[in-house]
Design an enzyme around this catalytic site. Structure first.
Site, PDB file in Angstrom:
ATOM      1  N   ASP A  13      21.921  -7.226  -5.734  1.00 23.86           N
ATOM      2  CA  ASP A  13      22.369  -5.875  -6.084  1.00 23.86           C
ATOM      3  C   ASP A  13      21.423  -5.161  -7.045  1.00 23.86           C
ATOM      4  OD1 ASP A  13      24.634  -6.342  -4.531  1.00 23.86           O
ATOM      5  OD2 ASP A  13      25.708  -7.220  -6.221  1.00 23.86           O
ATOM      6  N   LYS A  16      17.595  -2.905  -4.266  1.00 29.27           N
ATOM      7  CA  LYS A  16      16.407  -3.158  -3.447  1.00 29.27           C
ATOM      8  C   LYS A  16      16.269  -2.114  -2.340  1.00 29.27           C
ATOM      9  CE  LYS A  16      18.308  -7.152  -2.537  1.00 29.27           C
ATOM     10  NZ  LYS A  16      19.275  -7.430  -3.596  1.00 29.27           N
ATOM     11  N   GLY A  40      24.563  -6.293   1.017  1.00 23.71           N
ATOM     12  CA  GLY A  40      25.127  -4.942   1.124  1.00 23.71           C
ATOM     13  C   GLY A  40      24.113  -3.983   0.550  1.00 23.71           C
ATOM     14  N   HIS A  41      23.331  -3.359   1.410  1.00 22.91           N
ATOM     15  CA  HIS A  41      22.240  -2.501   0.942  1.00 22.91           C
ATOM     16  C   HIS A  41      22.603  -1.034   1.179  1.00 22.91           C
ATOM     17  CE1 HIS A  41      19.264  -6.089   1.401  1.00 22.91           C
ATOM     18  NE2 HIS A  41      20.217  -6.302   0.529  1.00 22.91           N
ATOM     19  N   THR A 129      30.923 -14.326  -0.539  1.00 23.09           N
ATOM     20  CA  THR A 129      31.360 -13.082   0.099  1.00 23.09           C
ATOM     21  C   THR A 129      32.305 -13.378   1.272  1.00 23.09           C
ATOM     22  OG1 THR A 129      29.455 -13.145   1.577  1.00 23.09           O
ATOM     23  CG2 THR A 129      29.178 -11.931  -0.488  1.00 23.09           C
ATOM     24  N   GLN A 218      19.858 -10.457  -1.441  1.00 25.44           N
ATOM     25  CA  GLN A 218      20.276 -11.221  -2.633  1.00 25.44           C
ATOM     26  C   GLN A 218      19.145 -11.206  -3.674  1.00 25.44           C
ATOM     27  OE1 GLN A 218      20.901 -13.177   0.625  1.00 25.44           O
ATOM     28  NE2 GLN A 218      22.616 -11.789   0.649  1.00 25.44           N
ATOM     29  N   THR A 295      32.008  -6.508  -0.693  1.00 26.35           N
ATOM     30  CA  THR A 295      33.371  -7.009  -0.919  1.00 26.35           C
ATOM     31  C   THR A 295      34.207  -6.119  -1.846  1.00 26.35           C
ATOM     32  OG1 THR A 295      32.542  -8.318  -2.772  1.00 26.35           O
ATOM     33  CG2 THR A 295      32.658  -9.421  -0.639  1.00 26.35           C
TER      34      THR A 295
HETATM   35  P1  IMO Z   1      22.496  -8.044  -1.835  1.00 25.96           P
HETATM   36  O1  IMO Z   1      21.493  -8.287  -0.741  1.00 25.96           O
HETATM   37  C1  IMO Z   1      24.918  -9.933  -4.917  1.00 25.96           C
HETATM   38  C2  IMO Z   1      26.583 -13.882  -4.040  1.00 25.96           C
HETATM   39  C3  IMO Z   1      28.064 -14.044  -3.881  1.00 25.96           C
HETATM   40  C4  IMO Z   1      28.252 -15.452  -4.422  1.00 25.96           C
HETATM   41  C5  IMO Z   1      27.005 -16.167  -3.908  1.00 25.96           C
HETATM   42  C6  IMO Z   1      27.218 -16.938  -2.625  1.00 25.96           C
HETATM   43  O2  IMO Z   1      23.396  -6.900  -1.607  1.00 25.96           O
HETATM   44  O3  IMO Z   1      21.848  -8.048  -3.156  1.00 25.96           O
HETATM   45  P2  IMO Z   1      27.475 -16.187  -0.080  1.00 25.96           P
HETATM   46  O4  IMO Z   1      28.472 -15.293   0.582  1.00 25.96           O
HETATM   47  O5  IMO Z   1      26.068 -15.720   0.067  1.00 25.96           O
HETATM   48  O6  IMO Z   1      27.627 -17.627   0.285  1.00 25.96           O
HETATM   49  O7  IMO Z   1      27.847 -16.108  -1.662  1.00 25.96           O
HETATM   50  O8  IMO Z   1      26.035 -15.150  -3.702  1.00 25.96           O
HETATM   51  N1  IMO Z   1      25.946 -12.875  -3.157  1.00 25.96           N
HETATM   52  C7  IMO Z   1      25.470 -11.695  -3.577  1.00 25.96           C
HETATM   53  N2  IMO Z   1      25.514 -11.124  -4.798  1.00 25.96           N
HETATM   54  N3  IMO Z   1      24.288  -9.299  -3.917  1.00 25.96           N
HETATM   55  C8  IMO Z   1      24.216  -9.868  -2.683  1.00 25.96           C
HETATM   56  O9  IMO Z   1      23.475  -9.349  -1.701  1.00 25.96           O
HETATM   57  C9  IMO Z   1      24.860 -11.102  -2.460  1.00 25.96           C
HETATM   58  N4  IMO Z   1      25.005 -11.921  -1.400  1.00 25.96           N
HETATM   59  C10 IMO Z   1      25.662 -13.005  -1.840  1.00 25.96           C
HETATM   60  O10 IMO Z   1      28.769 -13.094  -4.643  1.00 25.96           O
HETATM   61  O11 IMO Z   1      28.173 -15.437  -5.828  1.00 25.96           O
HETATM   62 MG    MG Z   2      24.384  -5.447  -2.585  1.00 27.48          MG
END
Ligand code: IMO
Ligand code: MG
Length: 420
Positions: A13, A16, A40-41, A129, A218, A295
């Site tokens: 988050d 990016k 979630g972009h 998620t 992520q 979420t």
């Molecule tokens: P973007 O690309 C922030 C976190 C989840 C959880 C951990 C594992 O938007 O930055 P998962 O569903 O991947 O098995 O969850 O990773 N998480 C993220 N946190 N931004 C994301 O994506 C995330 N994708 C997964 O909250 O702590």
């Molecule tokens: Mg995101």
């Protein structure tokens, strides 16, 4: 040759997509190489909001080819929904989206397993998620997964599906299996035109000097190996994920931009040394609208952590920094940057990998003067208040890398380019 990786360098988050969108105006190709619909972009463009989970953010630029590399896990229904929604918003997708046939599939079974694993962990849940990401990658590693290209072969798909349910000890009737297979074949009908191999095309484009942008999902502190394990995601979010996740050799990555928020956030459970559980944290959450785009969960907020940030800059070989959401900090009397940790009267100047040590850390801060001014209209470094410039300079000095981009708002033009 010109290829740039845009990597989230904290817990995800980091905005990016905003940076990818900004740089993507001049990119020929945008590549996703890991993760799945857990990402979630969000992009705000022309008064509209677009949220991407699987489709690379470059799709808004009509001349850009978007590639989903083999390292991404695909939930066909999620992808179809997203494509449908984009088409509804007037975005042309045909001939511009390529999906590697090697991508692993995320099935309803995986979401079910994700939910159950979280439930079984109780207090120690990861806070995933619930998109089935962990179980889907586990199945790939266990060599029992289905890949999207398998769907070309109905009999093989049926066999693999039956073996997969069996592997997970799940009793399913022939009828249930057939209904899962049928829905996959229906997805295949709609998606097969996009499915190909992407490694060969990317290599040709690279040789032709096309501008390639790698869009990380992520962040590095969620990396399977280098993040705060087990509170991580199941893919390699750091720079090493690129060659593995799209089939381009390592040396084809010419530059790495590390994306950092001007403060820190984390969604889900796990250690977070600079977390603020007070009114300042609430204020940042409110100002920064820190709620998950996948979420809707409220994000945990805290100060910029230069120790963690320097660690991820090294892991990724970050060349320059993009500092996002700087505008959110306006109005704070003072702003803080974590410069070290203390444990048992000992100072640590590195980010520990020991999960038992992380929650015990006391944080050491550099306190700087805040600024009142709204930054939304600033378009050049010279327009920023002195205190904001000092703040950026402190980050730059601590991370030993130059700030190249600063985001002061959600729109594409609310971006400051720092020319060295
Ligand atoms: P973007 O690309 C922030 C976190 C989840 C959880 C951990 C594992 O938007 O930055 P998962 O569903 O991947 O098995 O969850 O990773 N998480 C993220 N946190 N931004 C994301 O994506 C995330 N994708 C997964 O909250 O702590
Ligand atoms: Mg995101």
């Amino acid at each position: 040759m010109s290829s740039i990786a845009v990597l989230g360098c904290m817990w995800g988050d980091e905005a990016k997509a905003k940076i990818v969108d900004y740089l993507g105006i001049t990119a020929d190709v945008v590549v996703r190489f890991q993760g799945g619909a857990n990402a979630g972009h969000t992009i705000h463009h022309g008064g509209r909001k677009y949220v991407f989970h699987l489709v690379p953010s470059g799709i808004l630029n009509p001349d850009t080819i978007c590639v989903i590399g083999a390292g991404v896990v695909i939930d066909p229904r999620a992808l179809e929904n997203e494509m449908e929604q984009l088409r509804g918003q007037g975005v042309e997708i045909s001939h511009r989206l390529l999906i590697d046939e090697r991508c692993g599939l995320v099935l309803a079974l995986h979401q079910d397993l994700d939910r159950r694993a979280e439930h079984a962990k109780g207090e120690q849940k990861i806070g995933t998620t619930l998109r089935g990401i962990g179980p889907a990658y586990s199945d790939l590693t266990a060599r029992v997964a289905l890949r999207i290209g398998d769907l070309k072969h109905p009999e093989w798909t049926r066999q693999r599906l039956a073996q997969l349910y069996d592997y997970h000890g799940q009793a399913v009737s022939t009828g249930e299996l057939e209904s899962v297979a049928t829905s996959l074949f229906e997805s295949w009908q709609r998606l097969s035109d996009f499915v190909t191999t992407v490694d060969d095309k990317l290599y040709d484009w690279y040789l032709q000097d096309k501008r390639i942008l790698f869009e990380g999902a992520q962040g590095t502190l969620l990396d399977l190996s280098y993040g705060t394990y087990p509170f991580v995601t199941s893919s390699h979010t750091s720079v090493g994920g690129i060659p593995v996740g799209c089939g381009l050799p390592l040396r084809c990555i010419n530059k790495v931009i590390g994306v950092y928020k001007a403060y820190s956030t984390r969604v889900g459970d796990g250690p977070f040394p600079t977390e603020l559980t007070d009114a300042v944290g609430d204020r940042i959450r409110k100002q920064g609208n820190e709620y998950g785009s996948t979420t809707g969960r409220p994000r945990r907020c805290g100060w910029f952590d230069a120790v963690a940030a320097k660690y991820t800059a090294r892991i990724n070989g970050v060349d320059t920094l993009a500092v996002t959401l700087l505008d959110v900090l306006s109005g704070l009397e003072s702003v803080k940057i974590c410069t070290g940790y203390w444990v048992d009267n000992q100072r640590l100047d590195y980010f520990p990998s020991d999960l038992h040590l992380l929650p015990q850390l006391q944080t050491e801060y550099l306190t700087l003067k805040g600024w009142e001014q709204d930054l939304g209209e600033c378009r050049g470094l010279h327009q920023l208040p002195r205190a904001a410039k000092d703040y950026l300079e402190a980050i730059q000095d601590l991370l030993e890398r130059p700030v190249e981009l600063i985001s002061v708002g959600r729109d594409r033009d609310q971006t400051i380019v720092v020319r060295s």
